[in-house]
Design a protein around this motif. Sequence first.
Motif, short mmCIF file in Angstrom:
data_model
loop_
_atom_site.label_atom_id
_atom_site.label_comp_id
_atom_site.label_asym_id
_atom_site.label_seq_id
_atom_site.Cartn_x
_atom_site.Cartn_y
_atom_site.Cartn_z
N LYS A 191 -4.01 -3.57 8.18
CA LYS A 191 -3.22 -2.80 7.22
C LYS A 191 -2.45 -3.73 6.27
CE LYS A 191 -2.63 1.32 10.10
NZ LYS A 191 -1.65 2.17 10.84
N GLN A 192 -1.88 -4.79 6.82
CA GLN A 192 -1.14 -5.72 5.98
C GLN A 192 -2.07 -6.48 5.04
OE1 GLN A 192 2.21 -5.78 5.81
NE2 GLN A 192 2.10 -4.09 7.28
N SER A 193 -3.26 -6.81 5.51
CA SER A 193 -4.25 -7.48 4.65
C SER A 193 -4.67 -6.57 3.51
CB SER A 193 -5.47 -7.90 5.48
OG SER A 193 -5.12 -8.81 6.49
N ASP A 194 -4.90 -5.29 3.84
CA ASP A 194 -5.26 -4.32 2.81
C ASP A 194 -4.14 -4.16 1.78
OD1 ASP A 194 -7.66 -3.92 4.07
OD2 ASP A 194 -7.04 -2.07 5.10
N LYS A 195 -2.92 -4.14 2.27
CA LYS A 195 -1.77 -4.00 1.36
C LYS A 195 -1.65 -5.22 0.44
CE LYS A 195 1.90 -2.14 3.08
NZ LYS A 195 3.18 -1.93 3.81
N LEU A 196 -1.82 -6.41 1.03
CA LEU A 196 -1.76 -7.63 0.23
C LEU A 196 -2.89 -7.67 -0.79
CD1 LEU A 196 -0.43 -10.36 -0.28
CD2 LEU A 196 -1.86 -11.33 1.53
N ASP A 197 -4.07 -7.22 -0.40
CA ASP A 197 -5.21 -7.17 -1.31
C ASP A 197 -4.91 -6.23 -2.48
OD1 ASP A 197 -8.06 -7.61 -2.04
OD2 ASP A 197 -8.25 -5.50 -1.51
N PHE A 198 -4.34 -5.09 -2.17
CA PHE A 198 -4.00 -4.12 -3.21
C PHE A 198 -2.98 -4.70 -4.19
CE2 PHE A 198 -0.65 -1.10 -4.43
CZ PHE A 198 -1.35 -0.36 -5.37
N PHE A 199 -1.91 -5.27 -3.67
CA PHE A 199 -0.86 -5.81 -4.54
C PHE A 199 -1.38 -6.97 -5.38
CE2 PHE A 199 2.31 -3.87 -1.52
CZ PHE A 199 2.86 -3.02 -2.46
N MET A 200 -2.29 -7.75 -4.82
CA MET A 200 -2.85 -8.87 -5.57
C MET A 200 -3.66 -8.35 -6.76
SD MET A 200 -2.68 -12.10 -5.45
CE MET A 200 -3.25 -13.14 -6.79
N LYS A 201 -4.46 -7.34 -6.53
CA LYS A 201 -5.26 -6.76 -7.62
C LYS A 201 -4.37 -6.15 -8.69
CE LYS A 201 -9.33 -5.59 -4.82
NZ LYS A 201 -10.11 -4.47 -4.22
N GLU A 202 -3.34 -5.41 -8.28
CA GLU A 202 -2.45 -4.76 -9.23
C GLU A 202 -1.62 -5.78 -10.01
OE1 GLU A 202 -2.42 -1.40 -9.92
OE2 GLU A 202 -4.18 -1.51 -8.63
N LEU A 203 -1.26 -6.87 -9.35
CA LEU A 203 -0.51 -7.93 -10.03
C LEU A 203 -1.33 -8.53 -11.16
CD1 LEU A 203 1.87 -9.93 -10.27
CD2 LEU A 203 0.72 -11.34 -8.55
N VAL A 204 -2.59 -8.82 -10.87
CA VAL A 204 -3.47 -9.41 -11.89
C VAL A 204 -3.68 -8.43 -13.04
CG1 VAL A 204 -5.79 -10.27 -12.34
CG2 VAL A 204 -4.62 -10.93 -10.24
N LYS A 205 -3.95 -7.17 -12.72
CA LYS A 205 -4.16 -6.16 -13.76
C LYS A 205 -2.92 -6.00 -14.63
CE LYS A 205 -7.42 -3.35 -11.05
NZ LYS A 205 -7.59 -2.04 -10.37
N SER A 206 -1.77 -5.93 -13.98
CA SER A 206 -0.52 -5.75 -14.72
C SER A 206 -0.24 -6.95 -15.62
CB SER A 206 0.64 -5.56 -13.73
OG SER A 206 1.86 -5.41 -14.42
#
Length: 314
Positions: free
Chosen positions: A130-145
């Motif tokens: 779950k934490q890996s999935d969350k980190l993956d999500f935030f990493m993608k959103e950070l790059v997009k933003s």
Amino acid sequence: MYSYVVMFAFFFAGCIGSFFATKWHYQSQSKKLYQNLLQILDRSLHGEFVQNSYDESMDAAVVVRLNRMVQITKMHQKDAEKERDTVKALISDISHQVRTPLTNMMLYTGLLKEQPLCSDALHLADKLQKQSDKLDFFMKELVKSAYTEQEMIAVRPSRASVQEIIQTACQTVELAAMKKEIVIAADSKAAEGLTCYADRKWTIEAVANVIENAVKYSPESSAIEISVVPYEIFICIQIKDRGIGIREEEQGLVFRRFYRSKDVKDSTGYGIGLYLVREVLSKQGGYVKIQSEYGKGTIVSLYFLRSCWISGIQ
């Protein structure tokens, strides 16, 4: 007495004539001055230096200052472009450096959960996933933003394989689809041999964003269909899901940056993905359309130019 009246009349008429002549001359000179200033301003707005007369007149002083403003603006523009390229390279490097170990963590966690574990170890493995999935999500959103805020979507269209774009985009969301047991069915035969005029990297990002949304908002064990329709001017990639759909009044709003429907407020996301999709396509001469029925699914159609001569881009 009569002669004085005549002289006064001639004098008065001469004064009036002089007044109007002076007024006409002043208006004429003012008009020429304003026209000259407008020409100077127009050239300055286009970033052109203006020829200086090197005299002590007022318009020469204006020219000197405008040339200085143009010079300063160009310097600032070059600095801004240099900073943008630096930030872009930094974000790309950080993303690459983090994505590789993060992907490995997610893979190893999945393999770990497949092993015979005690209940405590399985619980810890679930938390790690779950934490890996969350980190993956935030990493993608950070790059997009970061890309949207820094206006870094600089496309360089060229001839690209439609089949390769679809396959690579599907691979980026394969893990998320597997977790929900969603089947992504892509019509490879229809895409075989077809090419479009697009920036390969950004186009893969755009297609992957649409597929990622389809996976996110589709029920488990459902299917996502990807088809290709060649037209005379455009190549259309269609992504069809059987998810929650989009309300009719919101279908024109989902491409706004940071827009999120109230129907998906409990899902992760910042409303950046579809904004990027629209920006990437429009910058290379394409466009995106949505057909959706609330509660029954959505079809997103991505249109890419088949040739560079159609857009006038060389």
